[in-house]
Design an enzyme around this catalytic site. Sequence first.
Site, PDB file in Angstrom:
ATOM      1  N   TRP A 125       5.900  -2.103  -4.513  1.00 29.19           N
ATOM      2  CA  TRP A 125       5.244  -1.196  -5.462  1.00 29.19           C
ATOM      3  C   TRP A 125       5.427  -1.768  -6.864  1.00 29.19           C
ATOM      4  CZ3 TRP A 125       6.037   2.114  -9.622  1.00 29.19           C
ATOM      5  CH2 TRP A 125       5.053   3.092  -9.817  1.00 29.19           C
TER       6      TRP A 125
ATOM      7  N   MET B 170       0.870  -1.181   0.000  1.00 33.39           N
ATOM      8  CA  MET B 170       0.000   0.000   0.000  1.00 33.39           C
ATOM      9  C   MET B 170       0.903   1.226   0.000  1.00 33.39           C
ATOM     10  SD  MET B 170      -2.700   1.200   2.934  1.00 33.39           S
ATOM     11  CE  MET B 170      -1.546   1.063   4.283  1.00 33.39           C
TER      12      MET B 170
ATOM     13  N   ARG C 205       0.911  15.248 -11.927  1.00 32.14           N
ATOM     14  CA  ARG C 205       0.110  14.240 -11.214  1.00 32.14           C
ATOM     15  C   ARG C 205      -0.510  14.730  -9.908  1.00 32.14           C
ATOM     16  NH1 ARG C 205       5.419  12.420 -11.306  1.00 32.14           N
ATOM     17  NH2 ARG C 205       6.487  12.316  -9.297  1.00 32.14           N
TER      18      ARG C 205
ATOM     19  N   TRP D 131      -3.225   6.063 -10.303  1.00 32.84           N
ATOM     20  CA  TRP D 131      -2.442   6.729  -9.266  1.00 32.84           C
ATOM     21  C   TRP D 131      -3.279   7.693  -8.438  1.00 32.84           C
ATOM     22  CZ3 TRP D 131       2.717   7.720 -12.359  1.00 32.84           C
ATOM     23  CH2 TRP D 131       3.384   6.497 -12.494  1.00 32.84           C
TER      24      TRP D 131
ATOM     25  N   GLN E  61      -3.399   3.627  -2.645  1.00 34.19           N
ATOM     26  CA  GLN E  61      -2.580   3.021  -3.694  1.00 34.19           C
ATOM     27  C   GLN E  61      -2.248   1.599  -3.251  1.00 34.19           C
ATOM     28  OE1 GLN E  61      -0.890   5.126  -6.705  1.00 34.19           O
ATOM     29  NE2 GLN E  61      -3.067   5.338  -6.288  1.00 34.19           N
TER      30      GLN E  61
ATOM     31  N   ASP F 215       0.170   5.773  -1.024  1.00 32.91           N
ATOM     32  CA  ASP F 215      -0.586   6.988  -0.695  1.00 32.91           C
ATOM     33  C   ASP F 215      -2.061   6.754  -0.343  1.00 32.91           C
ATOM     34  OD1 ASP F 215       1.674   7.469  -2.190  1.00 32.91           O
ATOM     35  OD2 ASP F 215       0.705   8.748  -3.656  1.00 32.91           O
TER      36      ASP F 215
HETATM   37  N1  DQQ Z   1       2.430   7.914  -5.540  1.00 31.53           N
HETATM   38  C1  DQQ Z   1       3.162   9.123  -5.652  1.00 31.53           C
HETATM   39  C2  DQQ Z   1       2.238   9.985  -6.439  1.00 31.53           C
HETATM   40  C3  DQQ Z   1       1.715   9.045  -7.447  1.00 31.53           C
HETATM   41  C4  DQQ Z   1       1.544   7.782  -6.680  1.00 31.53           C
HETATM   42  C5  DQQ Z   1       3.525   9.654  -4.302  1.00 31.53           C
HETATM   43  C6  DQQ Z   1       1.925   6.538  -7.423  1.00 31.53           C
HETATM   44  O1  DQQ Z   1       2.867  11.087  -7.012  1.00 31.53           O
HETATM   45  O2  DQQ Z   1       0.488   9.488  -8.003  1.00 31.53           O
HETATM   46  O3  DQQ Z   1       3.981   8.637  -3.464  1.00 31.53           O
HETATM   47  O4  DQQ Z   1       1.790   5.404  -6.614  1.00 31.53           O
END
Ligand code: DQQ
Length: 707
Positions: free
Chosen positions: A159, A133, A259, A195, A151, A135
Amino acid sequence: MEEPPSTRFDLPYTRLLDEEAAHEQPFVPPPVLEQRPRQHFLKFFIVLLTAFFCVGLIFAFSKVVEFRGSLSLGKPRDDNVDEVLPRGVAEGVSLKTFRWPVWEMKLPSFPWSPKMLSFERTSFHFQPKKNWMNDPNGPLFYKGWYHLFYQYNPDGAVWGNKIVWGHAVSKDFLKWHHLPVAMYTDKWYDVNGVWTGSATTLPNGDVIMLYTGSTNESVQVQNLAYPADPSDPLLVDWVKYPNNPVLFPPPGIGYKDFRDPTTAWLTSEGKWRITIGSKHNKTGISLVYDTVDFKNYKLLKGVLHEVKGTGMWECVDFFPVSVDGTDGLDTSYMAKGVKHVVKVSLDDDRCDYYSFGTYEPRTATWTPDNPNVDAGIGLRYDYGIFYASKTFYDPNKKRRVLWGWIKETDSENSDVKKGWASVQAVPRTILFDKKTGNNLIQWPVEEVEELRSNKKVFDKVEIKAGSVVPLEVGSAAQLDIKAEFEVDQKVIESLNKQQVVYNCSGSRGAADRGVLGPFGLLILADNDLIEHTPVYFYISKGPGGNLHTLFCADHSRSSVAGDVDKGIYGSTVPVLHGEKLTVRILVDHSIVESFAQGGRTCITSRVYPTKAIGENAKLYLFNNATGSKISASVEVHQMTTSTSAANTRTRTTHIMMYVNSFPILQRTPYIENKELILESVVIVLVTVFVNVCRLAFISLLLLWILT
Ligand code: DQQ
């Protein structure tokens, strides 16, 4: 003589041709006729059980393949770029793994036992049942439920490039119900990752979600999604807008530098406004867009704000705080007596910074109150392990709540072994600090106090200079601690000015002795004090004669394992005249969240004890200052486990951890293939064994019934 009546035509059936003859034969009972149904029955069951057995085998193999998939995520990718770039950076987001010199030096990994790894799982922090996990995404309150999206890698404990939106709901931030994945990587515009994004609640109660998608060509675009059934309080199903993406990187912006859209706020013209993080060379920036329908957007001139040298801004957050009230404010709230906070997550150092300032709606710009503590160079939400945070307004309790991601600071190898990675920090209520006027105050949401039990009070305990005092609280693995320290005023006044002020990260931590520090608590300490995590204050006087109170957490002795982070974290904490030094510490297995002076300075520690676990985890007061005794009053509550956390200690996780604890796996620093082979074999053997037992049991049962 009258013939006997013929039976030939009286019979209700057609006589077989040789029936008469047969009747003349002595009767021989059909030998097997009676047992035939039983035989069929047995055959049928044997076939059924064989099929069952085969399905079991296929399942076992599929598990192996799945497991292999999760491991392969940890391997260097095929192309050259990915081989040199660490995980995340290659895909255009910040580094997702903890990197410590030992990885580069290829030191052997610590022989983590299942018991140690099992201890790491938290009891009242939010975690999915398994896997990776990061964000927090789109938090909101809807029809009586707090929603947390996050996430999530459904395929493993690292990840990956198939990050989806995990989803859970709770009524109280304590008991979480894990729901199906809300959004998968199923469209060209998010096939490389669904994301981070944010929720906006419209005045009519409808919810819309904006999120970043990483496209089939790894371009970062913004997408719109909404609930499939707004009458469902759990918001289980989500629909992606058919004309996604709604935003592409504008000219001049890198296609991997665009993003994490914010929650939208209303302008006085009735439009919605959002901001999205990016960068120009080394300058972090936040672009601003207006929209009326969330489908069509207008890029506004200039930026909301920019700060040189801060690099890519991830997960920007923008919200008002009241300078004189006690309630949180809705994101669209605009009035006198309001300051606006800009929060940026810096891709370059993976820390969350915030700053107060004035928002000018006409120009869509924000100016910091004090450029010396601008966004990205001044204050941090947390001086420990805390990143990619996001707030939301909770209309239920009129508060603004902050969620933040606590990453792992051990090796990826350990994460794969334990089958999960990362935790969310306890949600915090955030308010402007009216007393100092310079900082936010963050405090665990009040619901957390419902987990308190077994209060123990230690009143005015004297801690002599250079000593430790044990606090008898039983196991110190799940605690809510409140402590107050009193320092002799005369000693404070007699402190000499120092040319160089003590600084947490640049020091030797709790071993660095000064006249008035360090003193505080030793968290997760074992009986011999080989392992302990000091959380402490350190008072010194700077060149100008001003007092500096530092609040620090020292991880350097938190574990005897070499393959975990051993940093020393912290910062200054404002202490106003006449105030005692206070700290609240939430201990939850491998997480220690510390809040000094009512939450002015916070430090989240990610620690991995090997000895100070379970009943062997103890709590001490300590005073390593040379110049004065300290008096401490401490209130300690045991924390009960929130139901959802208890449910997540799964059998599978335990089995996998045992499998991973084979000595052969501990000997080499990186043993992906051996691990893979051994685990595959074990999974297949276990499945075969279980199925054979089942087969044998059912066969015996059947035999017994039929004979
Ligand atoms: N996590 C980043 C963000 C992105 C996401 C920050 C991707 O910028 O959108 O940890 O997992």
